[in-house]
Write a protein that holds these residues in place. Structure first.
Motif, mmCIF file in Angstrom:
data_model
loop_
_atom_site.group_PDB
_atom_site.id
_atom_site.type_symbol
_atom_site.label_atom_id
_atom_site.label_comp_id
_atom_site.label_asym_id
_atom_site.label_seq_id
_atom_site.Cartn_x
_atom_site.Cartn_y
_atom_site.Cartn_z
ATOM 1 N N GLU A 268 0.829 -1.204 0.000
ATOM 2 C CA GLU A 268 0.000 0.000 0.000
ATOM 3 C C GLU A 268 0.862 1.252 0.000
ATOM 4 O O GLU A 268 0.553 2.228 -0.675
ATOM 5 C CB GLU A 268 -0.919 0.006 1.230
ATOM 6 C CG GLU A 268 -2.068 -0.967 1.129
ATOM 7 C CD GLU A 268 -2.856 -1.087 2.423
ATOM 8 O OE1 GLU A 268 -2.616 -0.295 3.357
ATOM 9 O OE2 GLU A 268 -3.711 -1.986 2.491
ATOM 10 N N GLU B 257 3.916 1.542 -1.245
ATOM 11 C CA GLU B 257 4.500 1.670 -2.588
ATOM 12 C C GLU B 257 3.483 2.255 -3.569
ATOM 13 O O GLU B 257 3.813 3.108 -4.381
ATOM 14 C CB GLU B 257 4.988 0.308 -3.101
ATOM 15 C CG GLU B 257 6.303 -0.125 -2.509
ATOM 16 C CD GLU B 257 7.447 0.794 -2.857
ATOM 17 O OE1 GLU B 257 7.576 1.210 -4.031
ATOM 18 O OE2 GLU B 257 8.240 1.115 -1.946
ATOM 19 N N ALA B 258 2.242 1.795 -3.485
ATOM 20 C CA ALA B 258 1.188 2.295 -4.377
ATOM 21 C C ALA B 258 0.942 3.779 -4.114
ATOM 22 O O ALA B 258 0.712 4.551 -5.042
ATOM 23 C CB ALA B 258 -0.092 1.502 -4.183
ATOM 24 N N LYS B 259 1.007 4.171 -2.848
ATOM 25 C CA LYS B 259 0.791 5.568 -2.484
ATOM 26 C C LYS B 259 1.904 6.450 -3.042
ATOM 27 O O LYS B 259 1.670 7.582 -3.465
ATOM 28 C CB LYS B 259 0.726 5.697 -0.963
ATOM 29 C CG LYS B 259 0.001 6.904 -0.477
ATOM 30 C CD LYS B 259 -0.165 6.846 1.034
ATOM 31 C CE LYS B 259 -1.079 7.946 1.495
ATOM 32 N NZ LYS B 259 -1.293 7.917 2.936
ATOM 33 N N LYS B 260 3.131 5.947 -3.055
ATOM 34 C CA LYS B 260 4.272 6.704 -3.587
ATOM 35 C C LYS B 260 4.100 6.986 -5.069
ATOM 36 O O LYS B 260 4.515 8.026 -5.563
ATOM 37 C CB LYS B 260 5.574 5.922 -3.391
ATOM 38 C CG LYS B 260 6.168 6.049 -2.022
ATOM 39 C CD LYS B 260 7.492 5.321 -1.966
ATOM 40 C CE LYS B 260 8.043 5.277 -0.568
ATOM 41 N NZ LYS B 260 9.272 4.487 -0.488
ATOM 42 N N LYS B 261 3.502 6.037 -5.777
ATOM 43 C CA LYS B 261 3.366 6.173 -7.226
ATOM 44 C C LYS B 261 2.220 7.084 -7.631
ATOM 45 O O LYS B 261 2.135 7.492 -8.774
ATOM 46 C CB LYS B 261 3.192 4.790 -7.862
ATOM 47 C CG LYS B 261 4.456 3.958 -7.781
ATOM 48 C CD LYS B 261 4.271 2.595 -8.335
ATOM 49 C CE LYS B 261 5.550 1.791 -8.134
ATOM 50 N NZ LYS B 261 5.377 0.400 -8.445
ATOM 51 N N GLN B 262 1.322 7.400 -6.676
ATOM 52 C CA GLN B 262 0.219 8.303 -6.989
ATOM 53 C C GLN B 262 0.750 9.708 -7.147
ATOM 54 O O GLN B 262 1.638 10.134 -6.422
ATOM 55 C CB GLN B 262 -0.816 8.293 -5.863
ATOM 56 C CG GLN B 262 -1.694 7.089 -5.858
ATOM 57 C CD GLN B 262 -2.728 7.176 -4.741
ATOM 58 O OE1 GLN B 262 -2.590 7.942 -3.810
ATOM 59 N NE2 GLN B 262 -3.765 6.364 -4.858
ATOM 60 N N LYS B 263 0.193 10.437 -8.106
ATOM 61 C CA LYS B 263 0.608 11.811 -8.328
ATOM 62 C C LYS B 263 -0.392 12.750 -7.676
ATOM 63 O O LYS B 263 -1.586 12.684 -7.947
ATOM 64 C CB LYS B 263 0.702 12.107 -9.816
ATOM 65 C CG LYS B 263 1.331 13.449 -10.077
ATOM 66 C CD LYS B 263 1.717 13.638 -11.498
ATOM 67 C CE LYS B 263 2.465 14.937 -11.594
ATOM 68 N NZ LYS B 263 2.385 15.534 -12.870
ATOM 69 N N VAL B 264 0.100 13.618 -6.818
ATOM 70 C CA VAL B 264 -0.762 14.583 -6.146
ATOM 71 C C VAL B 264 -0.870 15.819 -7.023
ATOM 72 O O VAL B 264 0.143 16.386 -7.439
ATOM 73 C CB VAL B 264 -0.193 14.950 -4.759
ATOM 74 C CG1 VAL B 264 -1.048 15.987 -4.081
ATOM 75 C CG2 VAL B 264 -0.050 13.711 -3.896
#
Length: 144
Positions: free
Chosen positions: A45, A47-54
């Motif tokens: 989770e 790692e997935a959050k890191k890949k999200q673009k804010v």
């Protein structure tokens, strides 16, 4: 296999019986170390959050009678924001009698958009909201 026998096997191996697919018919359970399983899940989770673009919205404020040099300084700032992947909200603030000439603000915003047409496109056209006129621009894909 029955729940009782699965629990007995898990206890013999000093592991946990974990239900991994509760909606399946019949529900799927697995014998595993639950602490390790939770740790792996949290890691995934993260790692997935890191890949999200804010998505960030930066604002550049101008006045209707801005000098050329100041205009280009603000333009350069907006280019930097667009290069970083942010959207840019360009705001023209009117004071006093300047409100009687909103076309000056619109012309300024259109000039701003024209100067940046290589790297950005207008997402929201210039619009007068109270004493401010705003326009939103975003970077053209592949030009960041």
């Amino acid at each position: 296999m029955s729940i009782r026998s699965a629990l007995q096997i898990a206890e013999e191996r000093h592991l946990d019986l974990v239900e991994v697919a509760p909606n399946a018919k019949p529900p799927v359970c697995r014998i595993m170390n639950y602490g390790k399983y939770r740790y792996e899940q949290q890691k995934r989770e993260k790692e997935a959050k890191k890949k999200q673009k804010v998505l960030v919205l930066k604002e550049v404020k101008l006045r209707p009678n801005i000098e050329d040099h100041d205009f280009y300084v603000k333009l350069k700032g907006a280019q930097r924001f667009l290069g970083d992947g942010s959207k840019v909200k360009v705001t023209i603030m009117f004071r006093g009698r300047e409100m009687s000439h909103p076309e000056l603000g619109r012309d300024l915003l259109l000039r701003f958009a024209k100067e940046l047409n290589e790297v950005a496109h207008v997402e929201k056209e210039p619009k007068l909201e109270g004493r401010n006129m705003t326009m939103v621009m975003s970077a053209i894909k592949g030009k960041q």
